[in-house]
Design a protein around this motif. Structure first.
Motif, PDB file in Angstrom:
ATOM      1  N   ASP A  62     -38.634   6.714  16.518  1.00  0.00           N
ATOM      2  CA  ASP A  62     -39.276   5.688  17.337  1.00  0.00           C
ATOM      3  C   ASP A  62     -38.232   4.729  17.898  1.00  0.00           C
ATOM      4  N   LEU A  63     -37.388   5.266  18.784  1.00  0.00           N
ATOM      5  CA  LEU A  63     -36.317   4.488  19.397  1.00  0.00           C
ATOM      6  C   LEU A  63     -36.206   4.850  20.866  1.00  0.00           C
TER       7      LEU A  63
ATOM      8  N   THR B  78     -34.032  21.543  11.426  1.00  0.00           N
ATOM      9  CA  THR B  78     -34.548  20.265  11.913  1.00  0.00           C
ATOM     10  C   THR B  78     -35.303  19.515  10.823  1.00  0.00           C
ATOM     11  N   VAL B  79     -36.063  20.235  10.003  1.00  0.00           N
ATOM     12  CA  VAL B  79     -36.871  19.582   8.979  1.00  0.00           C
ATOM     13  C   VAL B  79     -36.014  18.924   7.905  1.00  0.00           C
ATOM     14  N   ALA B  80     -34.725  19.283   7.832  1.00  0.00           N
ATOM     15  CA  ALA B  80     -33.833  18.645   6.857  1.00  0.00           C
ATOM     16  C   ALA B  80     -33.396  17.265   7.319  1.00  0.00           C
ATOM     17  N   LEU B  81     -33.622  16.940   8.597  1.00  0.00           N
ATOM     18  CA  LEU B  81     -33.166  15.672   9.166  1.00  0.00           C
ATOM     19  C   LEU B  81     -34.351  14.738   9.359  1.00  0.00           C
ATOM     20  N   ASP B  82     -35.010  14.387   8.261  1.00  0.00           N
ATOM     21  CA  ASP B  82     -36.178  13.527   8.332  1.00  0.00           C
ATOM     22  C   ASP B  82     -35.755  12.060   8.325  1.00  0.00           C
ATOM     23  N   SER B  83     -36.714  11.160   8.129  1.00  0.00           N
ATOM     24  CA  SER B  83     -36.428   9.721   8.199  1.00  0.00           C
ATOM     25  C   SER B  83     -35.452   9.253   7.123  1.00  0.00           C
ATOM     26  N   ARG B  84     -35.330  10.005   6.034  1.00  0.00           N
ATOM     27  CA  ARG B  84     -34.375   9.628   4.999  1.00  0.00           C
ATOM     28  C   ARG B  84     -32.945   9.937   5.415  1.00  0.00           C
ATOM     29  N   SER B  85     -32.790  10.767   6.456  1.00  0.00           N
ATOM     30  CA  SER B  85     -31.453  11.184   6.893  1.00  0.00           C
ATOM     31  C   SER B  85     -31.005  10.503   8.171  1.00  0.00           C
ATOM     32  N   VAL B  86     -31.941   9.931   8.928  1.00  0.00           N
ATOM     33  CA  VAL B  86     -31.608   9.319  10.215  1.00  0.00           C
ATOM     34  C   VAL B  86     -31.660   7.806  10.068  1.00  0.00           C
ATOM     35  N   GLY B  87     -30.516   7.158  10.193  1.00  0.00           N
ATOM     36  CA  GLY B  87     -30.422   5.705  10.063  1.00  0.00           C
ATOM     37  C   GLY B  87     -30.534   5.040  11.414  1.00  0.00           C
TER      38      GLY B  87
ATOM     39  N   MET C 219     -25.571  18.592  20.383  1.00  0.00           N
ATOM     40  CA  MET C 219     -26.901  18.008  20.294  1.00  0.00           C
ATOM     41  C   MET C 219     -27.550  18.372  18.959  1.00  0.00           C
ATOM     42  N   LEU C 220     -28.396  17.468  18.462  1.00  0.00           N
ATOM     43  CA  LEU C 220     -29.194  17.714  17.268  1.00  0.00           C
ATOM     44  C   LEU C 220     -30.654  17.436  17.582  1.00  0.00           C
ATOM     45  N   ARG C 221     -31.531  18.320  17.145  1.00  0.00           N
ATOM     46  CA  ARG C 221     -32.965  18.063  17.250  1.00  0.00           C
ATOM     47  C   ARG C 221     -33.466  17.594  15.896  1.00  0.00           C
ATOM     48  N   VAL C 222     -34.224  16.502  15.912  1.00  0.00           N
ATOM     49  CA  VAL C 222     -34.733  15.902  14.681  1.00  0.00           C
ATOM     50  C   VAL C 222     -36.208  15.556  14.896  1.00  0.00           C
ATOM     51  N   PRO C 223     -36.959  15.355  13.812  1.00  0.00           N
ATOM     52  CA  PRO C 223     -38.330  14.849  13.970  1.00  0.00           C
ATOM     53  C   PRO C 223     -38.311  13.548  14.776  1.00  0.00           C
ATOM     54  N   ARG C 224     -39.349  13.307  15.533  1.00  0.00           N
ATOM     55  CA  ARG C 224     -39.422  12.183  16.480  1.00  0.00           C
ATOM     56  C   ARG C 224     -39.002  10.859  15.842  1.00  0.00           C
TER      57      ARG C 224
ATOM     58  N   VAL D  55     -29.715   8.578  20.962  1.00  0.00           N
ATOM     59  CA  VAL D  55     -30.971   9.226  21.327  1.00  0.00           C
ATOM     60  C   VAL D  55     -30.892   9.668  22.791  1.00  0.00           C
ATOM     61  N   ALA D  56     -31.051  10.978  23.022  1.00  0.00           N
ATOM     62  CA  ALA D  56     -30.912  11.526  24.375  1.00  0.00           C
ATOM     63  C   ALA D  56     -32.243  11.880  25.015  1.00  0.00           C
ATOM     64  N   GLN D  57     -33.242  12.250  24.191  1.00  0.00           N
ATOM     65  CA  GLN D  57     -34.492  12.753  24.767  1.00  0.00           C
ATOM     66  C   GLN D  57     -35.590  12.766  23.716  1.00  0.00           C
ATOM     67  N   HIS D  58     -36.831  12.628  24.160  1.00  0.00           N
ATOM     68  CA  HIS D  58     -37.997  12.775  23.283  1.00  0.00           C
ATOM     69  C   HIS D  58     -38.897  13.870  23.849  1.00  0.00           C
ATOM     70  N   ASP D  59     -39.438  14.687  22.981  1.00  0.00           N
ATOM     71  CA  ASP D  59     -40.437  15.679  23.353  1.00  0.00           C
ATOM     72  C   ASP D  59     -41.730  15.284  22.650  1.00  0.00           C
ATOM     73  N   GLU D  60     -42.603  14.618  23.392  1.00  0.00           N
ATOM     74  CA  GLU D  60     -43.824  14.085  22.781  1.00  0.00           C
ATOM     75  C   GLU D  60     -44.751  15.201  22.317  1.00  0.00           C
ATOM     76  N   ASP D  61     -44.801  16.300  23.055  1.00  0.00           N
ATOM     77  CA  ASP D  61     -45.699  17.391  22.684  1.00  0.00           C
ATOM     78  C   ASP D  61     -45.306  18.025  21.351  1.00  0.00           C
ATOM     79  N   LEU D  62     -44.003  18.173  21.132  1.00  0.00           N
ATOM     80  CA  LEU D  62     -43.516  18.819  19.914  1.00  0.00           C
ATOM     81  C   LEU D  62     -43.148  17.819  18.828  1.00  0.00           C
ATOM     82  N   ALA D  63     -43.249  16.511  19.138  1.00  0.00           N
ATOM     83  CA  ALA D  63     -42.915  15.445  18.181  1.00  0.00           C
ATOM     84  C   ALA D  63     -41.474  15.556  17.683  1.00  0.00           C
ATOM     85  N   LEU D  64     -40.565  15.827  18.628  1.00  0.00           N
ATOM     86  CA  LEU D  64     -39.147  15.956  18.317  1.00  0.00           C
ATOM     87  C   LEU D  64     -38.329  15.016  19.197  1.00  0.00           C
TER      88      LEU D  64
END
Length: 373
Positions: free
Chosen positions: A267-268, A351-360, A260-265, A242-251
């Motif tokens: 919680d880490l 980005t929407v393809a990398l949801d919680s089911r894809s990020v371990g 780099m990969l952008r994924v939905p926010r 995890v390199a960065q969080h964008d709270e405004d965009l929830a990414l």
């Protein structure tokens, strides 16, 4: 090490498997329904007697046909979590957990309070099973198995009876067991997304035999195994941070060796390690840097190979600079783009393809201390 060598003639299957796994972390036994996965764990637990072979966990031999060892079930110290929770319906959660404590043998790995905290079930202790959700019942069942102080935990399709929201609820708790207990776990599943999130190592079973076993990242990304995993479920597994969080965009932005990969926010914390599964069908290819496009993940790479996948499909393997990404496209697209190995191109991942089911979540251990068995 966990050493498994067994042969067993079943009514509709000849089971003939050999594999070894580390006695720490999660080893997934993955295969289609009817491939022999459950029979393997039943043999380890002692409910199924092999025709021949050897089953050992570290220096404890459960079964050996040569020396005629067949350790009784109650002496094996194996915790078993089934597809359904199998809790005692007339007992409270606390009393179900106490039952596990009463069955404990050997040295203590985990005490009652730690198990309850780890599984997040403190507020459930006074309830009875019928007042719990499916995910809550499975967490209690896991707690009961842990409090019996097993030397090995077997989890046989523990999420198969749950709907998607309950599966998402339970997965982080199983990840916690993986990261915070010095306990080997054999996890049986035919759902590849579960395996990718949880496993350190994987054993692929088909027709009662081992097709391949080894570290998850190596096996899961092998293009030759696509027919077993499933054409539309096969893909790549990439370890990131995890390199960065964008709270405004929830990414969140994840870094890896190829970019780099952008994924939905997620919680880490920044710097936390994560594992990302990218299905080949969610990857598109472009020959020039894409502009004016909604896809955020645009990764430069080099085409390594093209493999026919039957029908209209072809699979491309792309080197992203140390990480390999696979893309499932049509033969028509490969021909139109004149794709050839060695070609520079761009891989595109929504980005929407990398949801919680894809990020371990490869969570770091907390400060619990567990004595060795």
């Amino acid at each position: 090490m966990i050493d498994i060598r067994l042969r067993k003639r079943l009514s509709d299957l000849q089971l003939d498997v050999t594999f070894a796994a580390k006695s720490r972390g999660v080893t997934a036994i993955f295969g289609r329904s009817g491939s022999g996965k459950t029979s393997i764990v039943q043999a380890i637990a002692g409910g199924l007697v092999p025709d021949e072979g050897r089953i050992a966990v570290d220096d404890r031999v459960f079964f050996d046909s040569v020396t005629r060892i067949n350790m009784p079930i109650h002496e094996r110290r194996v915790g078993y979590v089934f597809q359904d929770s199998r809790l005692f319906p007339h007992l409270s959660v606390r009393k179900n957990l106490d039952y596990g404590l009463r069955r404990a043998r050997g040295s203590s790995r985990i005490d009652f309070d730690t198990a309850v905290e780890l599984l997040g079930i403190t507020h459930l202790l006074s309830r009875r099973p019928h007042n719990l959700s499916g995910g809550e019942r499975q967490r209690v069942a896991i707690g009961r198995a842990l409090l019996a102080q097993p030397s090995l935990l077997l989890m046989d399709e523990p999420l198969s009876s749950l709907d998607p929201p309950r599966k998402s609820e339970l997965l982080p708790y199983i990840e916690g067991l993986r990261d915070e207990l010095g306990l080997p776990i054999l996890y049986i599943s035919h759902a590849f997304n579960e395996v990718v999130r949880l496993a350190d190592n994987i054993v692929l079973i088909d027709g009662g035999r081992v097709l391949r076993s080894g570290p998850l990242l190596d096996v899961a990304s092998d293009p030759e195994l696509s027919p077993l995993i499933g054409r539309f479920e096969a893909g790549s597994v990439i370890e990131c941070v995890v390199a960065q969080h964008d709270e405004d965009l929830a990414l969140s932005t994840l870094s890896f060796s190829g970019g780099m990969l952008r994924v939905p926010r997620v919680d880490l914390d920044i710097g936390a390690p994560v594992r990302v599964r990218i299905r080949a069908r969610d990857v598109a290819l472009a020959l020039t840097p894409p502009v004016d496009i909604s896809i955020s993940n645009r990764l430069p790479g080099k085409l390594m190979s093209l493999t026919e996948r039957g029908g209209p499909y072809v699979e491309a393997s792309v080197d992203l600079g140390g990480a390999t990404l696979r893309a499932l496209i049509t033969r028509a697209s490969a021909t139109r783009l004149k794709l050839t190995p060695g070609q520079e191109l761009w891989a595109l991942v929504k980005t929407v393809a990398l949801d919680s089911r894809s990020v371990g979540f490869m969570r770091r251990a907390r400060s619990f201390s567990f004595p060795s068995a």
